[in-house]
Design a protein around this motif. Structure first.
Motif, PDB file in Angstrom:
ATOM      1  N   GLY A   1      84.964  85.154  44.951  1.00 20.62           N
ATOM      2  CA  GLY A   1      86.082  84.249  44.712  1.00 20.62           C
ATOM      3  C   GLY A   1      86.252  83.250  45.843  1.00 20.62           C
ATOM      4  N   GLU A   2      86.096  83.707  47.093  1.00 19.45           N
ATOM      5  CA  GLU A   2      86.211  82.804  48.237  1.00 19.45           C
ATOM      6  C   GLU A   2      85.148  81.706  48.193  1.00 19.45           C
ATOM      7  N   ILE A   3      83.908  82.104  47.897  1.00 20.12           N
ATOM      8  CA  ILE A   3      82.815  81.138  47.892  1.00 20.12           C
ATOM      9  C   ILE A   3      82.963  80.174  46.713  1.00 20.12           C
ATOM     10  N   ARG A   4      83.353  80.689  45.543  1.00 17.83           N
ATOM     11  CA  ARG A   4      83.609  79.803  44.398  1.00 17.83           C
ATOM     12  C   ARG A   4      84.660  78.765  44.753  1.00 17.83           C
ATOM     13  N   SER A   5      85.725  79.227  45.371  1.00 17.07           N
ATOM     14  CA  SER A   5      86.825  78.336  45.732  1.00 17.07           C
ATOM     15  C   SER A   5      86.343  77.263  46.711  1.00 17.07           C
ATOM     16  N   MET A   6      85.532  77.665  47.693  1.00 15.94           N
ATOM     17  CA  MET A   6      84.999  76.712  48.673  1.00 15.94           C
ATOM     18  C   MET A   6      84.159  75.634  47.993  1.00 15.94           C
ATOM     19  N   LEU A   7      83.287  76.058  47.073  1.00 12.08           N
ATOM     20  CA  LEU A   7      82.398  75.118  46.395  1.00 12.08           C
ATOM     21  C   LEU A   7      83.191  74.142  45.527  1.00 12.08           C
ATOM     22  N   GLU A   8      84.163  74.678  44.812  1.00 12.11           N
ATOM     23  CA  GLU A   8      84.974  73.825  43.940  1.00 12.11           C
ATOM     24  C   GLU A   8      85.817  72.845  44.756  1.00 12.11           C
ATOM     25  N   LYS A   9      86.411  73.341  45.825  1.00 12.04           N
ATOM     26  CA  LYS A   9      87.283  72.497  46.657  1.00 12.04           C
ATOM     27  C   LYS A   9      86.528  71.323  47.251  1.00 12.04           C
ATOM     28  N   ASN A  10      85.251  71.530  47.541  1.00 11.06           N
ATOM     29  CA  ASN A  10      84.441  70.496  48.175  1.00 11.06           C
ATOM     30  C   ASN A  10      83.573  69.716  47.194  1.00 11.06           C
ATOM     31  N   GLY A  11      83.809  69.947  45.892  1.00 15.28           N
ATOM     32  CA  GLY A  11      83.097  69.181  44.878  1.00 15.28           C
ATOM     33  C   GLY A  11      81.599  69.407  44.869  1.00 15.28           C
ATOM     34  N   ILE A  12      81.172  70.615  45.232  1.00 12.47           N
ATOM     35  CA  ILE A  12      79.747  70.936  45.298  1.00 12.47           C
ATOM     36  C   ILE A  12      79.279  71.470  43.949  1.00 12.47           C
ATOM     37  N   ILE A  13      78.154  70.973  43.491  1.00 11.80           N
ATOM     38  CA  ILE A  13      77.601  71.436  42.213  1.00 11.80           C
ATOM     39  C   ILE A  13      76.947  72.793  42.424  1.00 11.80           C
ATOM     40  N   TRP A  14      77.330  73.766  41.584  1.00 11.35           N
ATOM     41  CA  TRP A  14      76.827  75.116  41.794  1.00 11.35           C
ATOM     42  C   TRP A  14      76.643  75.824  40.462  1.00 11.35           C
ATOM     43  N   GLN A  15      75.933  76.934  40.520  1.00 11.61           N
ATOM     44  CA  GLN A  15      75.645  77.766  39.353  1.00 11.61           C
ATOM     45  C   GLN A  15      75.482  79.204  39.830  1.00 11.61           C
ATOM     46  N   VAL A  16      75.399  80.130  38.892  1.00  8.24           N
ATOM     47  CA  VAL A  16      75.066  81.509  39.234  1.00  8.24           C
ATOM     48  C   VAL A  16      73.682  81.826  38.661  1.00  8.24           C
ATOM     49  N   GLY A  17      73.031  82.849  39.212  1.00  3.63           N
ATOM     50  CA  GLY A  17      71.701  83.161  38.711  1.00  3.63           C
ATOM     51  C   GLY A  17      71.244  84.559  39.055  1.00  3.63           C
ATOM     52  N   GLU A  18      70.498  85.147  38.143  1.00  5.43           N
ATOM     53  CA  GLU A  18      69.797  86.407  38.382  1.00  5.43           C
ATOM     54  C   GLU A  18      68.296  86.129  38.404  1.00  5.43           C
ATOM     55  N   LEU A  19      67.539  87.075  38.933  1.00  2.82           N
ATOM     56  CA  LEU A  19      66.089  86.909  39.030  1.00  2.82           C
ATOM     57  C   LEU A  19      65.406  87.558  37.834  1.00  2.82           C
ATOM     58  N   GLY A  20      65.471  86.887  36.684  1.00  2.47           N
ATOM     59  CA  GLY A  20      64.790  87.373  35.489  1.00  2.47           C
ATOM     60  C   GLY A  20      65.563  88.448  34.751  1.00  2.47           C
ATOM     61  N   LYS A  21      64.965  88.923  33.636  1.00  5.57           N
ATOM     62  CA  LYS A  21      65.583  89.977  32.839  1.00  5.57           C
ATOM     63  C   LYS A  21      65.665  91.284  33.618  1.00  5.57           C
ATOM     64  N   VAL A  22      66.606  92.122  33.234  1.00  3.98           N
ATOM     65  CA  VAL A  22      66.905  93.336  33.995  1.00  3.98           C
ATOM     66  C   VAL A  22      65.679  94.214  34.198  1.00  3.98           C
ATOM     67  N   ASP A  23      64.934  94.482  33.138  1.00  2.00           N
ATOM     68  CA  ASP A  23      63.803  95.399  33.246  1.00  2.00           C
ATOM     69  C   ASP A  23      62.498  94.697  33.609  1.00  2.00           C
ATOM     70  N   ILE A  24      62.549  93.369  33.750  1.00  2.00           N
ATOM     71  CA  ILE A  24      61.360  92.606  34.123  1.00  2.00           C
ATOM     72  C   ILE A  24      61.469  92.109  35.550  1.00  2.00           C
ATOM     73  N   GLY A  25      62.659  91.575  35.868  1.00  4.22           N
ATOM     74  CA  GLY A  25      62.843  90.895  37.143  1.00  4.22           C
ATOM     75  C   GLY A  25      62.968  91.851  38.320  1.00  4.22           C
ATOM     76  N   GLY A  26      62.991  91.264  39.486  1.00  6.67           N
ATOM     77  CA  GLY A  26      63.179  92.049  40.695  1.00  6.67           C
ATOM     78  C   GLY A  26      62.743  91.294  41.923  1.00  6.67           C
ATOM     79  N   GLY A  27      63.477  91.472  42.978  1.00  2.71           N
ATOM     80  CA  GLY A  27      63.161  90.824  44.242  1.00  2.71           C
ATOM     81  C   GLY A  27      64.323  91.023  45.181  1.00  2.71           C
ATOM     82  N   GLY A  28      64.071  90.847  46.455  1.00  3.99           N
ATOM     83  CA  GLY A  28      65.122  91.099  47.428  1.00  3.99           C
ATOM     84  C   GLY A  28      65.274  89.955  48.410  1.00  3.99           C
ATOM     85  N   THR A  29      66.383  89.968  49.119  1.00  2.00           N
ATOM     86  CA  THR A  29      66.648  88.991  50.170  1.00  2.00           C
ATOM     87  C   THR A  29      67.118  89.747  51.410  1.00  2.00           C
TER      88      THR A  29
END
Length: 469
Positions: A393-421
């Motif tokens: 919620g904090e990060i969403r609010s920051m992005l919206e307040k500053n007019g930054i274009i953003w999206q959400v994303g997952e790394l592929g389908k649940v049983d196909i995708g995978g990766g770490g950061t």
């Protein structure tokens, strides 16, 4: 009837996530700013193929913008700009805030290593009058993608007397390059029947480096290998045993290029994760006097698990924050517990040619802005940090307040995708963290593709995180 349609439309606009392509909402002058920002990014990418060179280039930018080397036990004031290098392969840049570390620090962390082909400790050999380097690939690659393309040699050799020699061959078009050969289709019927992962054996990713024997009256063998070693000795002063204390690798020799008739995309090697590292770096460079101390940390070894003393699992960053806290009279662990972090890492862009690998409603898209990835990992959310609803919620609010274009994303389908950061390693320090980065097509390939707009929106997000949250 028309009135009902208008009400329905208004209600959808109010309650639904917009389906309008984000790039369509961007003014022409902002697109021009994005294009301008990316010219410098392309230069960064071409000068930072491996982590040592990325640190050197980042340090050059930092020094040009007033950053000075960190001194332990020194008291810093608001607006002071410092850098701290870990063994030449990771770098932290901090801008001291008005409140110092009292209320925690703001962290943007990215990695500057990328998948590649490393040399083995004893790499040089000759076979049938051809000289080769033996290799061990680094990180997750599709091995077949690394054959039959020009490769450049990068790295560092430390000689027996302790002298360090930096080697770069194949970047300039007038220099020689290197190549991993492949079997011609006429003889590859058996190879073509194999599964993709088995078509090229890891032990066969050997790099062709020469074919002319040393001219001599002796009839001894390995004269091609000897000729190569003679060239290396004359140019760099090294002998074969010096490979035992070297970090040498092969990366694509091509330069970064604009992609598409509209030049809206950038193709090149190492977008993962320098496409996030550079915006995070420049956010620190362009921050003057923030409220809280801000730290951009560019680290190593993410592609192999973040282990080692230059990876994110090292205590280097933790100790740096502890030192800053100590100078402010604060306890390091308390500073960490009040800190906030953006894990600056990429996500897979939806590729319509391979649409079946993605879950379209939760995929990330080219030209749709910076991506928030609440979690990564693989099936069942293993091996990941999962950001809290409050922090999302904090990060969403920051992005919206500053007019930054953003999206959400997952790394592929649940049983196909995978990766770490590296987010999970920061979360383990009791820090609020979420992944925020750029969508990449052909991730981990020698030539990855990203959107110029998305790079610029990433920069705007990191800058807002430091200055306008």
């Amino acid at each position: 009837m028309a009135e009902e349609k208008n009400m329905t439309k208004e209600l959808k606009e109010k309650l639904f996530i917009s389906s309008k392509p984000a790039v369509c909402t961007v003014a022409e002058d902002e697109l021009a700013e994005a294009d301008k920002f990316c010219e410098a990014y392309k230069e960064f990418l071409d000068n930072s193929p491996v982590e040592r060179e990325a640190v050197e280039y980042s340090l050059k930018i930092a020094k040009e913008n007033g950053f000075e080397e960190f001194e332990a036990d020194k008291k810093y004031n608001a607006g002071d700009r410092i850098y701290y290098i870990n063994r030449g392969k990771a770098i932290a840049l901090a801008v001291i805030g008005k409140n110092g570390t009292k209320n925690g620090v703001r962290l943007s962390i990215a990695h500057i290593d990328s998948p590649r082909v490393d040399l083995k400790p004893n790499p040089l050999y000759e076979d049938n009058n051809l000289a080769y380097f033996k290799t061990h690939y680094y990180g997750g690659i599709k091995k077949y993608q690394w054959t039959v393309m020009p490769l450049a040699l990068h790295g560092t050799v430390v000689k027996l007397d302790g002298t360090k020699v930096d080697i770069t061959v194949g970047v300039d078009e007038n220099e020689p390059c290197f190549c991993i050969t492949d079997l011609l289709p006429h003889l590859a019927r058996e190879q073509a029947q194999k599964k993709m992962a088995q078509a090229i054996d890891g032990e066969n990713l050997n790099v062709l480096i020469g074919s002319r024997p040393l001219r001599t009256d002796d009839e001894e063998g390995e004269l091609v290998k000897l000729n190569v070693m003679k060239i290396l000795n004359e140019k760099y002063g090294i002998v074969e045993s010096d490979f035992l204390s070297a970090e040498l690798c092969l990366v694509p020799a091509q330069k970064t290029r604009d992609v598409g008739f509209d030049r809206s995309l950038i193709g090149g090697y190492g977008h993962d994760d320098k496409v996030c590292a550079y915006p995070a770096l420049m956010a620190a460079v362009n921050t003057e006097i923030p409220e809280a101390t801000c730290i951009t940390y560019l680290t190593d070894k993410e592609e192999t698990g973040s282990d080692g003393n230059t990876g994110m699992q090292s205590d280097f960053l933790r100790y740096f924050i502890y030192d800053l806290a100590k100078a402010d009279g604060e306890e390091g662990y308390r500073v960490l517990s009040k800190s906030k972090c953006l894990s600056a890492d990429v996500n897979a862009a939806f590729d319509p040619i391979y649409a079946s690998a993605y879950e379209a409603k939760n995929a990330s898209y080219i030209n749709a802005g910076v991506i928030i990835s609440k979690y990564t990992g693989h099936g069942g959310k293993y091996d990941t940090s999962d950001a809290s609803a409050e922090y999302m919620g904090e990060i969403r609010s920051m992005l919206e307040k500053n007019g930054i274009i953003w999206q959400v994303g997952e790394l592929g389908k649940v049983d196909i995708g995978g990766g770490g950061t590296i987010a999970k390693y920061v979360a383990n320090m009791n820090v609020d963290v979420v992944d925020l980065g750029v969508a990449v097509l052909s991730m981990h390939a020698p030539f990855e593709i990203i959107s110029k707009l998305d790079v610029y929106e990433a920069y705007r997000a990191f800058y807002a995180f430091y200055n306008n949250m």
